[in-house]
Design a protein around this motif. Structure first.
Motif, PDB file in Angstrom:
ATOM      1  N   ALA A 144     -59.550 -28.459  25.332  1.00  0.00           N
ATOM      2  CA  ALA A 144     -59.925 -29.698  26.027  1.00  0.00           C
ATOM      3  C   ALA A 144     -61.399 -29.714  26.415  1.00  0.00           C
ATOM      4  O   ALA A 144     -62.048 -30.760  26.378  1.00  0.00           O
ATOM      5  N   LEU A 145     -61.946 -28.542  26.764  1.00  0.00           N
ATOM      6  CA  LEU A 145     -63.292 -28.485  27.339  1.00  0.00           C
ATOM      7  C   LEU A 145     -64.345 -27.940  26.383  1.00  0.00           C
ATOM      8  O   LEU A 145     -65.500 -27.793  26.767  1.00  0.00           O
ATOM      9  N   GLY A 146     -63.934 -27.647  25.141  1.00  0.00           N
ATOM     10  CA  GLY A 146     -64.904 -27.136  24.182  1.00  0.00           C
ATOM     11  C   GLY A 146     -65.363 -25.735  24.500  1.00  0.00           C
ATOM     12  O   GLY A 146     -66.548 -25.403  24.313  1.00  0.00           O
ATOM     13  N   LEU A 147     -64.446 -24.878  24.992  1.00  0.00           N
ATOM     14  CA  LEU A 147     -64.787 -23.515  25.375  1.00  0.00           C
ATOM     15  C   LEU A 147     -63.896 -22.525  24.631  1.00  0.00           C
ATOM     16  O   LEU A 147     -62.760 -22.848  24.271  1.00  0.00           O
ATOM     17  N   SER A 148     -64.392 -21.301  24.445  1.00  0.00           N
ATOM     18  CA  SER A 148     -63.565 -20.256  23.860  1.00  0.00           C
ATOM     19  C   SER A 148     -62.576 -19.753  24.901  1.00  0.00           C
ATOM     20  O   SER A 148     -62.782 -19.907  26.113  1.00  0.00           O
ATOM     21  N   VAL A 149     -61.497 -19.130  24.443  1.00  0.00           N
ATOM     22  CA  VAL A 149     -60.507 -18.562  25.360  1.00  0.00           C
ATOM     23  C   VAL A 149     -61.151 -17.500  26.249  1.00  0.00           C
ATOM     24  O   VAL A 149     -60.857 -17.415  27.450  1.00  0.00           O
ATOM     25  N   VAL A 150     -62.036 -16.702  25.670  1.00  0.00           N
ATOM     26  CA  VAL A 150     -62.721 -15.664  26.444  1.00  0.00           C
ATOM     27  C   VAL A 150     -63.525 -16.282  27.586  1.00  0.00           C
ATOM     28  O   VAL A 150     -63.503 -15.799  28.728  1.00  0.00           O
ATOM     29  N   HIS A 151     -64.216 -17.377  27.292  1.00  0.00           N
ATOM     30  CA  HIS A 151     -65.036 -18.049  28.300  1.00  0.00           C
ATOM     31  C   HIS A 151     -64.163 -18.638  29.400  1.00  0.00           C
ATOM     32  O   HIS A 151     -64.471 -18.520  30.593  1.00  0.00           O
ATOM     33  N   VAL A 152     -63.051 -19.283  29.005  1.00  0.00           N
ATOM     34  CA  VAL A 152     -62.132 -19.844  29.999  1.00  0.00           C
ATOM     35  C   VAL A 152     -61.587 -18.741  30.889  1.00  0.00           C
ATOM     36  O   VAL A 152     -61.512 -18.889  32.118  1.00  0.00           O
ATOM     37  N   ASN A 153     -61.217 -17.618  30.278  1.00  0.00           N
ATOM     38  CA  ASN A 153     -60.668 -16.504  31.035  1.00  0.00           C
ATOM     39  C   ASN A 153     -61.643 -16.019  32.100  1.00  0.00           C
ATOM     40  O   ASN A 153     -61.270 -15.760  33.251  1.00  0.00           O
ATOM     41  N   ARG A 154     -62.906 -15.896  31.725  1.00  0.00           N
ATOM     42  CA  ARG A 154     -63.926 -15.437  32.668  1.00  0.00           C
ATOM     43  C   ARG A 154     -64.084 -16.418  33.832  1.00  0.00           C
ATOM     44  O   ARG A 154     -64.201 -16.020  34.995  1.00  0.00           O
ATOM     45  N   VAL A 155     -64.091 -17.719  33.501  1.00  0.00           N
ATOM     46  CA  VAL A 155     -64.274 -18.725  34.547  1.00  0.00           C
ATOM     47  C   VAL A 155     -63.087 -18.730  35.507  1.00  0.00           C
ATOM     48  O   VAL A 155     -63.261 -18.751  36.736  1.00  0.00           O
ATOM     49  N   VAL A 156     -61.878 -18.721  34.966  1.00  0.00           N
ATOM     50  CA  VAL A 156     -60.683 -18.745  35.818  1.00  0.00           C
ATOM     51  C   VAL A 156     -60.657 -17.514  36.721  1.00  0.00           C
ATOM     52  O   VAL A 156     -60.356 -17.606  37.921  1.00  0.00           O
ATOM     53  N   LYS A 157     -60.988 -16.356  36.163  1.00  0.00           N
ATOM     54  CA  LYS A 157     -61.035 -15.134  36.974  1.00  0.00           C
ATOM     55  C   LYS A 157     -62.048 -15.259  38.103  1.00  0.00           C
ATOM     56  O   LYS A 157     -61.796 -14.833  39.241  1.00  0.00           O
ATOM     57  N   SER A 158     -63.204 -15.859  37.806  1.00  0.00           N
ATOM     58  CA  SER A 158     -64.240 -15.992  38.838  1.00  0.00           C
ATOM     59  C   SER A 158     -63.805 -16.969  39.931  1.00  0.00           C
ATOM     60  O   SER A 158     -64.072 -16.734  41.121  1.00  0.00           O
ATOM     61  N   LEU A 159     -63.122 -18.046  39.558  1.00  0.00           N
ATOM     62  CA  LEU A 159     -62.642 -19.009  40.558  1.00  0.00           C
ATOM     63  C   LEU A 159     -61.577 -18.383  41.449  1.00  0.00           C
ATOM     64  O   LEU A 159     -61.535 -18.637  42.664  1.00  0.00           O
ATOM     65  N   ARG A 160     -60.727 -17.546  40.855  1.00  0.00           N
ATOM     66  CA  ARG A 160     -59.700 -16.852  41.650  1.00  0.00           C
ATOM     67  C   ARG A 160     -60.344 -15.798  42.544  1.00  0.00           C
ATOM     68  O   ARG A 160     -59.978 -15.662  43.721  1.00  0.00           O
ATOM     69  N   ARG A 161     -61.293 -15.057  41.998  1.00  0.00           N
ATOM     70  CA  ARG A 161     -61.965 -13.997  42.764  1.00  0.00           C
ATOM     71  C   ARG A 161     -62.682 -14.566  43.986  1.00  0.00           C
ATOM     72  O   ARG A 161     -62.689 -13.962  45.059  1.00  0.00           O
ATOM     73  N   ASP A 162     -63.262 -15.770  43.811  1.00  0.00           N
ATOM     74  CA  ASP A 162     -64.009 -16.394  44.902  1.00  0.00           C
ATOM     75  C   ASP A 162     -63.117 -17.144  45.882  1.00  0.00           C
ATOM     76  O   ASP A 162     -63.620 -17.790  46.820  1.00  0.00           O
ATOM     77  N   GLY A 163     -61.802 -17.106  45.669  1.00  0.00           N
ATOM     78  CA  GLY A 163     -60.869 -17.730  46.603  1.00  0.00           C
ATOM     79  C   GLY A 163     -60.782 -19.238  46.482  1.00  0.00           C
ATOM     80  O   GLY A 163     -60.256 -19.910  47.377  1.00  0.00           O
ATOM     81  N   LEU A 164     -61.285 -19.785  45.373  1.00  0.00           N
ATOM     82  CA  LEU A 164     -61.257 -21.240  45.206  1.00  0.00           C
ATOM     83  C   LEU A 164     -59.895 -21.730  44.720  1.00  0.00           C
ATOM     84  O   LEU A 164     -59.474 -22.842  45.063  1.00  0.00           O
ATOM     85  N   ILE A 165     -59.211 -20.916  43.922  1.00  0.00           N
ATOM     86  CA  ILE A 165     -57.879 -21.269  43.436  1.00  0.00           C
ATOM     87  C   ILE A 165     -57.009 -20.015  43.434  1.00  0.00           C
ATOM     88  O   ILE A 165     -57.520 -18.891  43.436  1.00  0.00           O
ATOM     89  N   SER A 166     -55.700 -20.241  43.418  1.00  0.00           N
ATOM     90  CA  SER A 166     -54.751 -19.163  43.162  1.00  0.00           C
ATOM     91  C   SER A 166     -53.675 -19.709  42.239  1.00  0.00           C
ATOM     92  O   SER A 166     -53.390 -20.916  42.231  1.00  0.00           O
ATOM     93  N   LEU A 167     -53.108 -18.830  41.427  1.00  0.00           N
ATOM     94  CA  LEU A 167     -52.098 -19.219  40.446  1.00  0.00           C
ATOM     95  C   LEU A 167     -50.872 -18.343  40.615  1.00  0.00           C
ATOM     96  O   LEU A 167     -50.983 -17.112  40.663  1.00  0.00           O
TER      97      LEU A 167
END
Length: 247
Positions: A194-217
């Protein structure tokens, strides 16, 4: 016939969405309630409508998640939009007689099918409902424009944050948010498509958002930990969703 209005009824998400788009009178709600519907269920990964199909009915998404998509020349998939309960993702087939994209299920999905002639009769008898459907398609276009800005100009982190903010407000609009938690069934591959990103890139971003306490899954739900920070990171302004005071 299917009843609507109570949360336990099949068309409740559609009615909530119509009310969010503008005033719906009792007679108009009753007319929607009286629509003859055919119900169908799909497994994940099935096409509800294929590119170049000529549908004679429109679908109302009752449960689950689906997407519009196109396959480009080298076989890569571009997801053009995500659709949640209450959406009519192939409504344009009412006037555009050949589909220029496919509609794919991403989870188990239940839909209600309405014949085009029946939908046209509903609009003819209740013009304000027709205006609400038109408004819905215009907001669809507004969302497309925002997605183009994300893919063309926003960073990977901003794209993911922006998408999460959008989905949260859309789910809230149809009554599917609990506190700060929403359904979240997207895989990292689907987010990348959907966003024109590689899976590796998405993984890094999601991990950073979780690490920073912005989201949890957890358990296929996403909980927002810091809405203001997520909005700031995503460069998110909900004006393009054209939410009304009722929503």
């Amino acid at each position: 016939m299917a009843a609507i209005g109570d949360d336990g009824q099949p068309l409740a998400p559609l009615l909530r969405k119509l009310i969010a788009l503008g005033p719906v009178m009792q007679g108009e709600a009753a007319a929607v309630e009286a629509l003859p519907l055919t119900f169908r269920e799909y497994r994940p990964g099935q096409e509800i409508v294929r590119e170049r199909d000529r549908p004679n009915q429109a679908c109302i998404l009752l449960s689950g998640l689906c997407c519009r998509f196109k396959i480009v020349g080298d076989g890569a998939r571009q997801i053009n939009s995500f659709h949640i309960p209450g959406d009519m993702p192939d409504l344009q087939s009412l006037l555009l007689h050949q589909m220029d994209h496919g509609l794919l299920t991403l989870t188990r999905v239940k839909v209600a099918l309405v014949p085009h002639p029946t939908l046209l009769q509903l609009i003819a008898g209740h013009p304000r409902l027709g205006l609400l459907f038109w408004r819905d398609t215009l907001i669809d276009g507004s969302i497309f424009r925002e997605w183009m800005c994300s893919i063309g100009r926003r960073s990977a982190r901003a794209r993911v944050a922006h998408l999460i903010c959008e989905l949260f407000l859309r789910y809230r609009n149809v009554g599917l948010v609990e506190d700060r938690s929403m359904p979240f069934h997207l895989t990292q591959t689907q987010i990348g498509d959907a966003l024109g990103l590689s899976v590796v890139h998405v993984n890094r971003v999601v991990k950073s958002l979780r690490r920073d306490g912005l989201i949890s899954l957890a358990s296929r739900r996403l909980t927002i930990g810091d809405w203001a920070a997520l909005v700031d990171i995503g460069d998110f302004d909900d004006a393009y969703l054209h939410l009304t005071p009722e929503s």
